[in-house]
Design a protein around this motif. Structure first.
Motif, PDB file in Angstrom:
ATOM      1  N   ARG A  58       0.822  -1.206   0.000  1.00 24.62           N
ATOM      2  CA  ARG A  58       0.000   0.000   0.000  1.00 24.62           C
ATOM      3  C   ARG A  58       0.855   1.254   0.000  1.00 24.62           C
ATOM      4  NH1 ARG A  58      -4.005  -1.533  -2.271  1.00 24.62           N
ATOM      5  NH2 ARG A  58      -5.265   0.157  -1.498  1.00 24.62           N
ATOM      6  N   LEU A  59       2.150   1.122   0.342  1.00 25.31           N
ATOM      7  CA  LEU A  59       3.040   2.284   0.374  1.00 25.31           C
ATOM      8  C   LEU A  59       3.743   2.524  -0.961  1.00 25.31           C
ATOM      9  CD1 LEU A  59       4.680   1.636   3.870  1.00 25.31           C
ATOM     10  CD2 LEU A  59       2.790   3.183   3.313  1.00 25.31           C
ATOM     11  N   LEU A  60       3.793   1.488  -1.791  1.00 25.44           N
ATOM     12  CA  LEU A  60       4.454   1.603  -3.089  1.00 25.44           C
ATOM     13  C   LEU A  60       3.441   1.891  -4.192  1.00 25.44           C
ATOM     14  CD1 LEU A  60       7.034  -1.328  -3.261  1.00 25.44           C
ATOM     15  CD2 LEU A  60       7.510   1.103  -3.229  1.00 25.44           C
ATOM     16  N   PRO A  61       3.821   2.688  -5.184  1.00 17.42           N
ATOM     17  CA  PRO A  61       2.932   2.857  -6.342  1.00 17.42           C
ATOM     18  C   PRO A  61       2.821   1.535  -7.109  1.00 17.42           C
ATOM     19  CG  PRO A  61       4.734   4.469  -6.357  1.00 17.42           C
ATOM     20  CD  PRO A  61       4.995   3.528  -5.241  1.00 17.42           C
ATOM     21  N   ARG A  62       1.702   1.305  -7.730  1.00 15.16           N
ATOM     22  CA  ARG A  62       1.456   0.035  -8.438  1.00 15.16           C
ATOM     23  C   ARG A  62       2.513  -0.324  -9.467  1.00 15.16           C
ATOM     24  NH1 ARG A  62      -4.518  -1.731  -8.634  1.00 15.16           N
ATOM     25  NH2 ARG A  62      -4.902  -1.560  -6.414  1.00 15.16           N
ATOM     26  N   PRO A  63       3.047   0.623 -10.230  1.00 18.23           N
ATOM     27  CA  PRO A  63       4.074   0.218 -11.209  1.00 18.23           C
ATOM     28  C   PRO A  63       5.304  -0.427 -10.572  1.00 18.23           C
ATOM     29  CG  PRO A  63       3.268   2.410 -11.724  1.00 18.23           C
ATOM     30  CD  PRO A  63       2.671   2.026 -10.398  1.00 18.23           C
ATOM     31  N   GLN A  64       5.550  -0.172  -9.290  1.00 25.50           N
ATOM     32  CA  GLN A  64       6.715  -0.745  -8.618  1.00 25.50           C
ATOM     33  C   GLN A  64       6.399  -2.054  -7.902  1.00 25.50           C
ATOM     34  OE1 GLN A  64       8.253   2.389  -6.145  1.00 25.50           O
ATOM     35  NE2 GLN A  64       9.075   3.500  -7.876  1.00 25.50           N
ATOM     36  N   TRP A  65       5.202  -2.562  -8.060  1.00 22.13           N
ATOM     37  CA  TRP A  65       4.837  -3.826  -7.405  1.00 22.13           C
ATOM     38  C   TRP A  65       5.564  -5.019  -8.012  1.00 22.13           C
ATOM     39  CZ3 TRP A  65      -0.987  -4.250  -5.823  1.00 22.13           C
ATOM     40  CH2 TRP A  65      -1.259  -3.308  -4.836  1.00 22.13           C
ATOM     41  N   SER A  66       6.273  -4.811  -9.091  1.00 22.51           N
ATOM     42  CA  SER A  66       7.040  -5.916  -9.672  1.00 22.51           C
ATOM     43  C   SER A  66       8.180  -6.335  -8.754  1.00 22.51           C
ATOM     44  CB  SER A  66       7.588  -5.505 -11.037  1.00 22.51           C
ATOM     45  OG  SER A  66       8.455  -4.399 -10.889  1.00 22.51           O
ATOM     46  N   ALA A  67       8.484  -5.527  -7.742  1.00 23.99           N
ATOM     47  CA  ALA A  67       9.519  -5.880  -6.772  1.00 23.99           C
ATOM     48  C   ALA A  67       9.091  -7.056  -5.901  1.00 23.99           C
ATOM     49  CB  ALA A  67       9.852  -4.676  -5.898  1.00 23.99           C
ATOM     50  N   PHE A  68       7.794  -7.278  -5.774  1.00 22.92           N
ATOM     51  CA  PHE A  68       7.295  -8.373  -4.944  1.00 22.92           C
ATOM     52  C   PHE A  68       7.375  -9.689  -5.709  1.00 22.92           C
ATOM     53  CE2 PHE A  68       5.064  -4.657  -3.229  1.00 22.92           C
ATOM     54  CZ  PHE A  68       5.419  -4.773  -1.898  1.00 22.92           C
ATOM     55  N   PHE A  69       7.554 -10.781  -4.989  1.00 19.88           N
ATOM     56  CA  PHE A  69       7.630 -12.090  -5.635  1.00 19.88           C
ATOM     57  C   PHE A  69       6.266 -12.754  -5.740  1.00 19.88           C
ATOM     58  CE2 PHE A  69       8.861 -12.577  -1.202  1.00 19.88           C
ATOM     59  CZ  PHE A  69       7.933 -13.495  -0.744  1.00 19.88           C
ATOM     60  N   VAL A  70       5.206 -12.008  -5.453  1.00 24.38           N
ATOM     61  CA  VAL A  70       3.841 -12.495  -5.653  1.00 24.38           C
ATOM     62  C   VAL A  70       3.152 -11.542  -6.620  1.00 24.38           C
ATOM     63  CG1 VAL A  70       3.652 -13.634  -3.403  1.00 24.38           C
ATOM     64  CG2 VAL A  70       3.011 -11.249  -3.611  1.00 24.38           C
ATOM     65  N   THR A  71       2.062 -11.974  -7.189  1.00 29.56           N
ATOM     66  CA  THR A  71       1.371 -11.143  -8.176  1.00 29.56           C
ATOM     67  C   THR A  71       0.609 -10.010  -7.490  1.00 29.56           C
ATOM     68  OG1 THR A  71      -0.631 -12.479  -8.115  1.00 29.56           O
ATOM     69  CG2 THR A  71       1.091 -13.148  -9.686  1.00 29.56           C
ATOM     70  N   PRO A  72       0.331  -8.947  -8.214  1.00 32.79           N
ATOM     71  CA  PRO A  72      -0.478  -7.869  -7.636  1.00 32.79           C
ATOM     72  C   PRO A  72      -1.847  -8.354  -7.161  1.00 32.79           C
ATOM     73  CG  PRO A  72       0.606  -7.097  -9.607  1.00 32.79           C
ATOM     74  CD  PRO A  72       0.871  -8.573  -9.518  1.00 32.79           C
ATOM     75  N   ALA A  73      -2.439  -9.324  -7.874  1.00 32.66           N
ATOM     76  CA  ALA A  73      -3.740  -9.851  -7.449  1.00 32.66           C
ATOM     77  C   ALA A  73      -3.629 -10.524  -6.078  1.00 32.66           C
ATOM     78  CB  ALA A  73      -4.271 -10.843  -8.481  1.00 32.66           C
ATOM     79  N   THR A  74      -2.510 -11.192  -5.829  1.00 34.57           N
ATOM     80  CA  THR A  74      -2.304 -11.831  -4.528  1.00 34.57           C
ATOM     81  C   THR A  74      -2.174 -10.783  -3.430  1.00 34.57           C
ATOM     82  OG1 THR A  74      -1.197 -13.686  -5.585  1.00 34.57           O
ATOM     83  CG2 THR A  74      -0.803 -13.396  -3.240  1.00 34.57           C
ATOM     84  N   LEU A  75      -1.426  -9.731  -3.690  1.00 34.10           N
ATOM     85  CA  LEU A  75      -1.288  -8.654  -2.708  1.00 34.10           C
ATOM     86  C   LEU A  75      -2.635  -8.021  -2.384  1.00 34.10           C
ATOM     87  CD1 LEU A  75       1.943  -6.960  -4.064  1.00 34.10           C
ATOM     88  CD2 LEU A  75       1.713  -8.193  -1.912  1.00 34.10           C
TER      89      LEU A  75
END
Length: 160
Positions: A58-75
């Protein structure tokens, strides 16, 4: 190859001296994550890990969610589950029970002063620093079988 890597690391070291230590640390951490991703196909996450990742997402902008090892839908699913759990916590129906200490003081006052009614017991409780409703004192005495709790059959002031 080794000399090229050494040159790159030397340049990064100079950046660190210029205040880029965090950048180097990020590069090291990203490389470690890449190595671990090659070794573990599916990480074993604890509920606490999911909470942290959902909160950080929730603190990161969506375009930077690629840093996570799970999908945006999972988050997003984890975040929805956290919010749902917050709003659907189990609730106990009714009022909380009267403390055992207060119940004992009411019964002791009534036993030591058999001519007192529930209102006099209530007044003494207030002097001792206990705040309860008159109907609560009446109910405690009534359930204990006291005969001097009230002049009539109904509790005064409604329910407690």
């Amino acid at each position: 190859m080794y000399l090229l890597l050494r040159q790159i690391l030397q340049m990064l070291t100079q950046l660190a001296r210029d205040g880029g230590a965090k950048d180097i640390e990020l590069l090291v951490l990203r490389h470690q994550v890449a190595v671990l991703r090659r070794q573990v196909h599916r990480p074993d996450l604890q509920p606490e890990d999911r909470v942290v990742l959902a909160a950080l997402s929730r603190l990161l902008p969506r375009p930077q969610w690629s840093a996570f090892f799970v999908t945006p839908a999972t988050l997003l699913r984890w975040h929805r589950q956290l919010i749902a759990r917050y709003w659907t916590y189990p609730k106990r129906p009714g009022r909380p029970p009267v403390d055992r200490e207060i119940r004992e003081v009411v019964l002791r006052l009534a036993a030591e002063n058999p001519t007192w009614g529930h209102r006099r017991v209530l007044g003494e409780l207030a002097r001792l620093g206990y705040q309860i409703a008159a109907s609560t004192a009446w109910k405690i005495l009534h359930r204990a079988g006291s005969t001097r709790h009230h002049a009539g059959p109904d509790p005064p002031g409604g329910s407690s």
